[in-house]
Enzyme design. Structure first.
Site, PDB file in Angstrom:
ATOM      1  N   THR A 243       0.952  -1.123   0.055  1.00 28.29           N
ATOM      2  CA  THR A 243       0.051   0.237  -0.211  1.00 28.29           C
ATOM      3  C   THR A 243       0.711   1.297   0.166  1.00 28.29           C
ATOM      4  O   THR A 243       2.024   1.172   0.346  1.00 28.29           O
ATOM      5  CB  THR A 243      -0.818   0.031   1.345  1.00 28.29           C
ATOM      6  OG1 THR A 243      -1.848   1.003   1.206  1.00 28.29           O
ATOM      7  CG2 THR A 243      -0.374   0.130   2.503  1.00 28.29           C
ATOM      8  N   GLN A 265      -0.795   4.572   6.949  1.00 34.15           N
ATOM      9  CA  GLN A 265      -0.477   3.827   5.874  1.00 34.15           C
ATOM     10  C   GLN A 265       0.919   2.723   6.176  1.00 34.15           C
ATOM     11  O   GLN A 265       0.757   1.608   5.982  1.00 34.15           O
ATOM     12  CB  GLN A 265      -0.392   4.318   4.686  1.00 34.15           C
ATOM     13  CG  GLN A 265      -1.464   5.001   4.144  1.00 34.15           C
ATOM     14  CD  GLN A 265      -2.654   4.206   3.809  1.00 34.15           C
ATOM     15  OE1 GLN A 265      -3.594   4.100   4.520  1.00 34.15           O
ATOM     16  NE2 GLN A 265      -2.330   3.213   2.845  1.00 34.15           N
ATOM     17  N   GLU A 335      -1.214   5.070  -5.004  1.00 40.20           N
ATOM     18  CA  GLU A 335      -2.539   4.353  -4.907  1.00 40.20           C
ATOM     19  C   GLU A 335      -3.566   5.376  -4.207  1.00 40.20           C
ATOM     20  O   GLU A 335      -4.693   5.496  -4.348  1.00 40.20           O
ATOM     21  CB  GLU A 335      -2.303   3.088  -3.822  1.00 40.20           C
ATOM     22  CG  GLU A 335      -3.488   2.495  -3.498  1.00 40.20           C
ATOM     23  CD  GLU A 335      -3.151   1.460  -2.313  1.00 40.20           C
ATOM     24  OE1 GLU A 335      -4.017   0.677  -2.104  1.00 40.20           O
ATOM     25  OE2 GLU A 335      -1.977   1.564  -1.654  1.00 40.20           O
ATOM     26  N   GLU A 423      -6.168  -4.896 -47.480  1.00 37.65           N
ATOM     27  CA  GLU A 423      -5.629  -5.818 -46.613  1.00 37.65           C
ATOM     28  C   GLU A 423      -5.124  -7.243 -47.168  1.00 37.65           C
ATOM     29  O   GLU A 423      -4.836  -8.201 -46.310  1.00 37.65           O
ATOM     30  CB  GLU A 423      -6.411  -5.933 -45.250  1.00 37.65           C
ATOM     31  CG  GLU A 423      -6.426  -4.533 -44.464  1.00 37.65           C
ATOM     32  CD  GLU A 423      -7.083  -4.652 -43.298  1.00 37.65           C
ATOM     33  OE1 GLU A 423      -7.642  -5.816 -42.844  1.00 37.65           O
ATOM     34  OE2 GLU A 423      -7.273  -3.620 -42.543  1.00 37.65           O
TER      35      GLU A 423
END
Length: 443
Positions: A243, A265, A335, A423
C-alpha cells in the site's frame, strides 16, 4: 526516521527519469511467479486435497473441509460486536450508494439510416473474491469487493480468506460476519496463491468450488504472482503491491494531520510506502518532528511502522512549488493521494495519475478505507497511470450488437470490399458480395 529527497533548484526531469528519483518498494512479482507455479498446478491436479495440505503447511491448521459451513457464518454474525456491526453496515450502505450510481445503461447509436450499433453491458457470471488474513484482518475488503460485484449484477459470488489457527481453521469471524451482512454464503478457508488457483481451476467434490471467470481482491506477493500466472485464463482486478500514500502539502498543512496520515499507511506492512511531497521545508521539519510522539502512542511500531518509514519506499520529497509537486505526484502515481494545500480542490482537479484522491484536511485516506463510499481496492506501484480502482465497471463486459438492414449494408459494401482488398483479405469482401449476387452495389 524518514529519508529526504531534494528536487529543488534544477529543472525536474521527464517521464522515467523522474520516476527513477522517487521512492518505491521492491516487489518482484516475476520472481515470486516461479514459486507459485507449482502450487497452482498442484491445486489443478489434486484439488481440495492440495488446499488442505497447504493450509497445514502455510497456515498451521488441519482442515477437514475447505468450504465454510453456513452455520459458522451465521454464528460469526450472531457473535459480532454491535458497534462493529453498525460500522460495517454503514460502510456497506455508503458503498452501495456510490457503486449503484456506476451502473451502465444499454445504448443504441444509429450510424446510418437502417444501421445501428448497440452496446450492452453484461456482468461476468462468477467471481472469486479474496480477503487477506495475514498481519491484519480486513472485513472492509470484503465490502469493497462484494458491493461492486453485486451492484454489477454478478450472479455467483464466492469468497476466500486464509484459515486462522486461533479460530479453529475458519477465516476470521469478522470476515465471516461481513459475508453474512452482504449475503455472501459461499466462503472458503483458503489463502495465498492456492486460493487463486482454486478459483481459476475449480475443485471437485460435494464441497468443491466451481471455477470463476474473475478473481479480485488485495493480497500479498504470492496472491499477486498467482493473479499474473492466471491472467488470460481468468480476469483480474490488479496485481496489488504494498500500500502507498502520497501527500502533496504546502506550508498551510497541519503537520499533525500529515504525520498521522503517513503513519496510518505505514502500519499496514513493513513495505508500505509513505511519501510527503512539499514545497515547505518548515512543514517537512514539523512533520518529521511530529512522527516520533505519534508513533510512540500506537501499536505495530517495530514490525511495521518503523521499517516502512525507514525503508527505501518512504521519503519526504522537497520541491520548488506546487506545480513541481504535481509533476512529482503524477510521476509517482500513488494508490492514495492526499491534497493538503491552499485551494485543494483546484489542485486535485489537475492530478492525472492516482488511484484515489483525497481533498483537503477533512478527507483522510482512512475515511476512504472504510466509510467514504469510495472503493479502497486501488492500483499500486505506479499502475495508476494506466489502471483504475475496483468498481462496478470492473465486473461488466461491453458487447456490441450490430444490426444493419439490406439497404444500409448495400450503401457501405464498396468501402468494405476496398478495405478488405487493401489488406489482402479478399474473402472478407466476398462475404458481402455474396449477399448481392457477387455484384458490388453502386459500382
Amino acid at each position: 526516521m524518514i529519508s529526504r529527497i531534494d528536487l529543488r533548484g534544477d529543472a525536474l526531469p521527464e517521464g522515467a527519469a523522474l520516476r527513477a528519483l522517487l521512492p518505491r518498494a521492491e516487489f518482484d512479482v516475476e520472481a515470486a511467479l516461479e514459486k507459485v507455479r507449482p502450487i497452482c498446478e498442484d491445486v489443478h491436479h489434486r484439488g481440495t486435497a492440495a488446499l488442505i495440505e497447504y493450509a497445514e503447511k502455510f497456515d498451521g491448521v488441519t482442515l477437514e473441509r475447505v468450504r465454510v459451513p453456513a452455520a459458522a457464518i451465521e454464528e460469526a454474525l450472531a457473535g459480532l460486536d454491535p458497534e462493529v456491526r453498525a460500522a460495517l453496515e454503514e460502510s456497506i450502505r455508503r458503498a452501495r450508494i456510490v457503486h449503484r450510481a456506476q451502473r451502465r445503461e444499454e445504448h443504441t447509436t444509429q450510424v446510418v439510416p437502417g444501421g445501428t450499433v448497440t452496446e450492452k453491458w453484461v456482468p461476468v457470471e462468477r467471481v472469486g473474491l479474496y480477503a487477506p488474513g495475514g498481519r491484519s484482518v480486513y472485513p472492509s475488503s470484503v465490502i469493497m469487493n462484494a458491493v461492486p460485484a453485486q451492484e454489477a449484477g454478478v450472479e455467483s459470488i464466492a469468497l476466500a480468506s486464509p484459515p486462522q489457527r486461533e479460530h479453529g481453521g475458519l477465516p476470521h469471524p469478522t470476515i465471516l460476519a461481513a459475508c453474512a451482512l452482504l449475503g455472501v454464503d459461499e466462503v472458503y478457508a483458503a489463502g495465498g496463491a492456492q486460493a487463486v488457483a482454486m478459483f481459476a481451476y475449480g475443485t471437485a467434490g460435494p464441497d468443491g468450488c466451481p471455477p470463476a471467470n474473475m478473481v479480485t481482491g488485495p493480497g500479498n506477493i504470492w496472491v499477486a504472482a498467482a493473479k499474473r500466472y492466471f491472467t488470460g485464463r481468468i480476469g483480474i482486478d490488479t496485481e496489488a503491491g504494498p500500500t502507498e500514500i502520497a501527500v502533496l502539502a504546502d506550508a498551510g498543512a497541519d503537520p499533525v494531520h500529515v504525520a498521522a496520515d503517513l503513519i496510518s499507511q505505514a502500519e499496514h506492512d513493513p513495505l508500505a510506502a509513505a511519501v510527503l511531497v512539499t514545497d515547505s521545508p518548515e512543514l517537512a521539519d514539523a512533520v518529521e518532528k511530529e512522527l516520533a510522539p505519534q508513533i510512540a502512542a500506537t501499536r505495530h511500531v517495530e514490525d511495521r511502522i518503523l521499517p516502512a518509514l525507514r525503508g527505501r519506499q518512504s521519503a519526504i520529497v522537497l520541491v520548488d512549488g506546487i506545480d513541481e509537486g504535481l509533476r512529482v505526484v503524477d510521476a509517482y502515481g500513488a494508490e492514495h493521494l492526499e491534497i493538503q494545500t491552499a485551494d485543494a480542490a483546484a489542485v486535485a482537479a489537475r492530478v492525472r495519475n492516482a488511484g484515489a484522491i483525497f481533498v483537503g484536511p477533512w478527507s483522510p485516506v482512512s475515511l476512504g478505507d472504510y466509510c467514504a463510499g469510495s472503493n479502497h481496492v486501488l492500483p499500486t506501484g505506479g499502475c495508476a497511470c494506466h489502471s483504475s480502482g475496483l468498481s462496478v465497471q470492473s465486473f461488466l463486459r461491453g458487447i456490441h450488437i450490430v444490426d444493419y438492414t439490406r439497404e444500409a449494408l448495400a450503401e457501405v459494401t464498396h468501402h468494405v470490399v476496398t478495405l478488405a482488398e487493401a489488406e489482402d483479405l479478399p474473402a472478407h469482401g466476398a462475404a458481402l458480395k455474396a449477399r448481392f449476387g457477387w455484384k458490388v452495389p453502386g459500382q
